[in-house]
Design a protein around this motif. Structure first.
Motif, PDB file in Angstrom:
ATOM      1  N   THR A   1      56.346  65.712  41.597  1.00 44.55           N
ATOM      2  CA  THR A   1      57.657  65.984  41.020  1.00 44.55           C
ATOM      3  C   THR A   1      58.304  67.157  41.749  1.00 44.55           C
ATOM      4  O   THR A   1      57.691  68.203  41.922  1.00 44.55           O
ATOM      5  N   SER A   2      59.540  66.981  42.169  1.00 41.14           N
ATOM      6  CA  SER A   2      60.248  68.022  42.913  1.00 41.14           C
ATOM      7  C   SER A   2      61.718  67.981  42.564  1.00 41.14           C
ATOM      8  O   SER A   2      62.204  67.017  41.955  1.00 41.14           O
TER       9      SER A   2
ATOM     10  N   GLY B   1      53.768  60.716  43.970  1.00 37.05           N
ATOM     11  CA  GLY B   1      53.717  61.099  42.565  1.00 37.05           C
ATOM     12  C   GLY B   1      54.003  62.561  42.316  1.00 37.05           C
ATOM     13  O   GLY B   1      53.774  63.064  41.212  1.00 37.05           O
TER      14      GLY B   1
ATOM     15  N   PRO C   1      49.664  64.523  41.677  1.00 33.54           N
ATOM     16  CA  PRO C   1      50.681  63.630  41.099  1.00 33.54           C
ATOM     17  C   PRO C   1      50.737  63.758  39.584  1.00 33.54           C
ATOM     18  O   PRO C   1      49.773  64.196  38.951  1.00 33.54           O
TER      19      PRO C   1
ATOM     20  N   TYR D   1      62.265  59.979  36.742  1.00 36.52           N
ATOM     21  CA  TYR D   1      62.395  59.363  38.060  1.00 36.52           C
ATOM     22  C   TYR D   1      62.725  57.880  37.973  1.00 36.52           C
ATOM     23  O   TYR D   1      63.217  57.303  38.942  1.00 36.52           O
TER      24      TYR D   1
ATOM     25  N   GLN E   1      63.023  61.614  45.217  1.00 35.80           N
ATOM     26  CA  GLN E   1      62.659  60.270  44.763  1.00 35.80           C
ATOM     27  C   GLN E   1      61.630  59.640  45.682  1.00 35.80           C
ATOM     28  O   GLN E   1      60.647  59.043  45.234  1.00 35.80           O
TER      29      GLN E   1
ATOM     30  N   ASP F   1      56.452  61.054  35.394  1.00 33.32           N
ATOM     31  CA  ASP F   1      57.702  61.640  34.911  1.00 33.32           C
ATOM     32  C   ASP F   1      58.734  60.520  34.781  1.00 33.32           C
ATOM     33  O   ASP F   1      59.233  60.006  35.785  1.00 33.32           O
TER      34      ASP F   1
ATOM     35  N   TYR G   1      58.284  61.347  45.147  1.00 34.02           N
ATOM     36  CA  TYR G   1      57.644  60.931  43.890  1.00 34.02           C
ATOM     37  C   TYR G   1      57.118  59.504  43.987  1.00 34.02           C
ATOM     38  O   TYR G   1      55.980  59.214  43.573  1.00 34.02           O
ATOM     39  N   ASP G   2      57.928  58.596  44.515  1.00 29.81           N
ATOM     40  CA  ASP G   2      57.522  57.192  44.580  1.00 29.81           C
ATOM     41  C   ASP G   2      56.311  56.989  45.482  1.00 29.81           C
ATOM     42  O   ASP G   2      55.536  56.053  45.290  1.00 29.81           O
TER      43      ASP G   2
END
Length: 493
Positions: free
Chosen positions: A75-76, A73, A322, A328, A66, A325, A69-70
């Motif tokens: 995605t994991s 950007g 990035p 999230y 999170q 998604d 991503y925040d």
């Protein structure tokens, strides 16, 4: 023939249901929610994850998708588990590649060496329950059967067939079945944190001096475990074959310089990068502080430092771009929910604490069995009134008993000088509670609050508050505020 086919189908259905019920579950109300981790993974949209994380509980507590991503950007997803054997890592990577096409795989290398000197060893280098937490959640397939056979060969005490038919391993567990065993769909739907587990706490006495990379030249590398090294090499080779970038890491965990040397040499042999945050330059680069962030299992502040560094590395050095998604947005709410519960557990001011309780997901239990009114003030009472409690507690004489419950059905309160046995339930009768005051025996008086079978009161003076999270289905805090003193001393327990 029709009857025979129907019989076989019904039998298979019954066996499948029994196996699913008997298999242990570990959801978001457990420390390591491995059931959520893997079942949530299967629910992801295909080919939406650009980075996969693997490893032991060190990885689970340190790599926060999170935050990455925040901030970047990217995605994991974190597919780490407790004591994850590198044999398990290899097979779960192969399983993950059926559904996702990652550009990078990050592997925690802690399990490359001996797990612990006090551990009874097999060649899996981990306990059988640790293997189960990962493999029991893998879908049935020829790959799972191959993995089960490998596990049984590596650790002959295990049964390969039991991974396909868990009832062989858990046949006696029927006596322990509870609500969570029959509500897997709703528990998984709630969502976890893409495999990440939040840890909290600090240790002001903890000190740690990281080693310098240049000092490794003068030491001999530690012995690597087998087949750990073999399967890590197989994992790296598989990634190279698929065109996936591999990154080996080790988080701050007081790892020895001998293990650093061994892992660094291994990474060089395989031609992959290795980042060890026990090494001084990296430890300092992320601003890590063991006393504040903890070692081995970082708190969420320490995890953020590690995750931000890796996110920047993935973006700048490895070119992970990035993407948007919406999943999230869901995990962000769960993450915020977890942080709010942690904030509650660390609040020491009574009025601040009561203000945080004004959330629909909380059921609140109040218990004040002997003396509690001496220093109750207007601010405290107004905060209680705002939560829906209506009994005036100021000026109540010592020896009076007060108990109250607020949940979605409303508020129930008792204020009496008589002994009492007050019981009820929340969540539609699924969680029970009981207040007991028995002063009939002078030397063995009983002042007890029990919620969901857990004794929740061990202090008789002041106001005890127990908070039950209806979404997480667990008690998230127990605290006593001594309202007989001016400072309302808080004791979380």
């Amino acid at each position: 023939m029709v009857k025979f086919v129907a019989f076989v189908l019904v039998t298979c259905l019954c066996v499948g249901m029994v196996n699913e019920w008997l298999k242990p579950k570990y959801y978001y109300n457990d420390v390591y929610p491995s059931t959520n981790t893997f079942q949530d993974f299967y629910r992801l949209e295909k080919n939406t994850v650009d980075v996969l994380f693997f490893g032991s509980s060190h990885a689970v507590c340190s790599l926060n998708p999170q935050v990455i991503y925040d901030t970047y950007g990217i995605t994991s997803y974190n597919l780490g588990t407790e004591q994850q054997s590198l044999v398990v890592t290899y097979y779960w990577l192969r399983e993950a590649l059926k559904y996702q096409s990652p550009k990078a795989v990050v592997i925690d290398t802690y399990m490359l060496h001996k797990f612990s000197d006090n551990y009874v060893y097999n060649d899996m280098n981990c306990s059988e329950p640790a293997v189960r937490k990962a493999m029991d959640n893998m879908r049935l397939s020829p790959l799972k059967w191959e993995a089960a056979q490998t596990i049984a060969r590596t650790d002959p005490t295990q049964s390969s067939l039991s991974y396909l038919l868990p009832n062989i391993r858990y046949h006696s567990r029927w006596t322990e079945l509870g609500e969570d065993d029959f509500t897997q769909s709703s528990m998984v739907t709630h969502g976890a944190l893409k495999g990440f587990t939040i840890m909290d706490g600090t240790d002001e006495t903890l000190t740690y001096t990281p080693f310098r990379a240049e000092d490794a030249e003068a030491v001999e590398g530690d012995i690597k475990m087998e087949p750990s090294a073999t399967y890590l090499r197989k994992t790296i080779d598989l990634c190279k074959e698929k065109g996936i970038q591999v990154i080996l890491i080790n988080i701050p965990c007081a790892e020895s310089i001998q293990r650093y040397r061994s892992t660094r040499d291994f990474a060089d042999e395989c031609g992959v990068p290795f980042y060890d945050f026990n090494e001084a330059s990296l430890y300092n680069a992320i601003g890590y502080n063991a006393a504040e962030d903890l070692l081995s299992h970082p708190n969420y502040h320490g995890a953020e430092k590690i995750s931000l560094y890796l996110g920047n590395l993935l973006a700048e050095e490895y070119g992970i771009a990035p993407r948007q998604d919406p999943s999230y947005d869901v995990t962000r709410l769960v993450y915020q929910h977890e942080l709010e519960n942690l904030q509650l557990q660390n609040t020491l001011e009574l009025e601040d604490y009561l203000a945080q309780l004004n959330r629909e997901r909380y059921s609140i239990f109040l218990f004040a069995p002997t003396a509690f009114s001496a220093c109750l003030d207007d601010d405290t009472m107004n905060a209680l009134f705002a939560l829906g409690f209506s009994t005036e507690l100021r000026g109540v004489r010592d020896g009076t008993h007060y108990c109250a419950v607020r949940d979605s059905a409303g508020t129930t309160e008792r204020l009496t000088e008589e002994d009492l046995q007050f019981t009820g339930s929340i969540r539609g009768g699924l969680t029970t509670y009981a207040f007991t005051v028995d002063t009939s025996q002078m030397t063995n008086k009983i002042y007890q609050l029990t919620v969901d079978g857990i004794a929740c009161s061990n202090i008789s003076t002041g106001l005890t508050i127990v908070v039950y999270d209806n979404e997480f289905k667990e008690i998230v805090d127990r605290v006593n505020f001594d309202t007989t003193t001016e400072d309302h001393t808080a004791t979380h327990y």
